[in-house]
Design a protein around this motif. Sequence first.
Motif, PDB file in Angstrom:
ATOM      1  N   TYR A  63       0.828  -1.205   0.000  1.00 34.11           N
ATOM      2  CA  TYR A  63       0.000   0.000   0.000  1.00 34.11           C
ATOM      3  C   TYR A  63       0.867   1.261   0.000  1.00 34.11           C
ATOM      4  O   TYR A  63       0.620   2.193  -0.768  1.00 34.11           O
ATOM      5  N   ASN A  64       1.880   1.318   0.844  1.00 29.30           N
ATOM      6  CA  ASN A  64       2.729   2.512   0.934  1.00 29.30           C
ATOM      7  C   ASN A  64       3.505   2.768  -0.350  1.00 29.30           C
ATOM      8  O   ASN A  64       3.686   3.929  -0.749  1.00 29.30           O
ATOM      9  N   TYR A  65       3.961   1.703  -1.009  1.00 27.49           N
ATOM     10  CA  TYR A  65       4.664   1.884  -2.281  1.00 27.49           C
ATOM     11  C   TYR A  65       3.707   2.404  -3.357  1.00 27.49           C
ATOM     12  O   TYR A  65       4.044   3.324  -4.116  1.00 27.49           O
ATOM     13  N   ILE A  66       2.526   1.826  -3.414  1.00 31.88           N
ATOM     14  CA  ILE A  66       1.556   2.249  -4.427  1.00 31.88           C
ATOM     15  C   ILE A  66       1.103   3.683  -4.157  1.00 31.88           C
ATOM     16  O   ILE A  66       0.983   4.496  -5.083  1.00 31.88           O
ATOM     17  N   LYS A  67       0.861   4.007  -2.898  1.00 32.82           N
ATOM     18  CA  LYS A  67       0.461   5.366  -2.536  1.00 32.82           C
ATOM     19  C   LYS A  67       1.560   6.365  -2.898  1.00 32.82           C
ATOM     20  O   LYS A  67       1.287   7.447  -3.422  1.00 32.82           O
ATOM     21  N   SER A  68       2.810   6.013  -2.637  1.00 32.04           N
ATOM     22  CA  SER A  68       3.936   6.889  -2.982  1.00 32.04           C
ATOM     23  C   SER A  68       3.996   7.123  -4.492  1.00 32.04           C
ATOM     24  O   SER A  68       4.165   8.271  -4.944  1.00 32.04           O
ATOM     25  N   LEU A  69       3.853   6.064  -5.257  1.00 34.08           N
ATOM     26  CA  LEU A  69       3.884   6.209  -6.717  1.00 34.08           C
ATOM     27  C   LEU A  69       2.696   7.044  -7.207  1.00 34.08           C
ATOM     28  O   LEU A  69       2.846   7.885  -8.094  1.00 34.08           O
ATOM     29  N   HIS A  70       1.536   6.808  -6.615  1.00 32.33           N
ATOM     30  CA  HIS A  70       0.363   7.600  -6.979  1.00 32.33           C
ATOM     31  C   HIS A  70       0.634   9.090  -6.733  1.00 32.33           C
ATOM     32  O   HIS A  70       0.394   9.928  -7.618  1.00 32.33           O
ATOM     33  N   LEU A  71       1.150   9.425  -5.563  1.00 35.24           N
ATOM     34  CA  LEU A  71       1.421  10.829  -5.233  1.00 35.24           C
ATOM     35  C   LEU A  71       2.475  11.440  -6.152  1.00 35.24           C
ATOM     36  O   LEU A  71       2.337  12.601  -6.574  1.00 35.24           O
ATOM     37  N   ILE A  72       3.509  10.698  -6.464  1.00 36.89           N
ATOM     38  CA  ILE A  72       4.551  11.211  -7.365  1.00 36.89           C
ATOM     39  C   ILE A  72       3.949  11.570  -8.719  1.00 36.89           C
ATOM     40  O   ILE A  72       4.202  12.646  -9.272  1.00 36.89           O
ATOM     41  N   PHE A  73       3.113  10.683  -9.254  1.00 39.63           N
ATOM     42  CA  PHE A  73       2.548  10.957 -10.577  1.00 39.63           C
ATOM     43  C   PHE A  73       1.432  12.002 -10.536  1.00 39.63           C
ATOM     44  O   PHE A  73       1.237  12.723 -11.511  1.00 39.63           O
ATOM     45  N   VAL A  74       0.739  12.128  -9.416  1.00 37.02           N
ATOM     46  CA  VAL A  74      -0.216  13.231  -9.267  1.00 37.02           C
ATOM     47  C   VAL A  74       0.547  14.558  -9.295  1.00 37.02           C
ATOM     48  O   VAL A  74       0.128  15.510  -9.962  1.00 37.02           O
ATOM     49  N   ILE A  75       1.669  14.613  -8.589  1.00 37.76           N
ATOM     50  CA  ILE A  75       2.475  15.842  -8.551  1.00 37.76           C
ATOM     51  C   ILE A  75       2.996  16.193  -9.942  1.00 37.76           C
ATOM     52  O   ILE A  75       2.904  17.348 -10.375  1.00 37.76           O
ATOM     53  N   THR A  76       3.521  15.213 -10.667  1.00 36.74           N
ATOM     54  CA  THR A  76       4.050  15.520 -12.002  1.00 36.74           C
ATOM     55  C   THR A  76       2.922  15.848 -12.981  1.00 36.74           C
ATOM     56  O   THR A  76       3.100  16.663 -13.884  1.00 36.74           O
TER      57      THR A  76
END
Length: 181
Positions: A3-16
């Motif tokens: 969950y934490n890895y997927i959430k981190s990736l989600h946030l990174i791509f939301v930011i970009t």
Amino acid sequence: MEYNYIKSLHLIFVITWFAGLFYIPRLFIYHIEARQKQKPDCDILSEQLKIMEKRLWYIITWPSAILATIFAVWLLVLVPGWLEQAWMHVKLAFVGLLFAYHIKNHFIFKQFQKGDIRWTSNGMRLWNEGATLILFAIVFLVILKSAISWIWGLVGLIGLGIVLMLGIKLYKRLRNRNPTS
């Protein structure tokens, strides 16, 4: 842990994704203003801006939107209970609005690539604030969840819109006094 890895990736791509959505209208503004210059400056700037817009749109913004969505769906698969919560319904409505904003930018991008520019720089400055309003709404929804008062949240969003519009008007006034900025 997944969950934490997927959430981190989600946030990174939301930011970009948002970075792309913030910058593409800025490039459109430069493109609009480049058309007011004399030849050959107008042609040179327009061609360079088309290249920059194309790279930003297809290398950063679209891939980020797609990857943010894939990781968001993955998160919902991991935590399906979110779909039963009111704040998530409102957030998904704003995400739908974000996609509408993204698609409209895509149509604007296509027009600019053809040299079909119908916007004014002030109109594009106002349009540019759409992503800001959506970002504020989504972040507050995600952080505050059900603790937010929907009415006060809406009032705050409208207030932010008014402040942004006043800021744009002030910028225009200052810019007209000093045309080199």
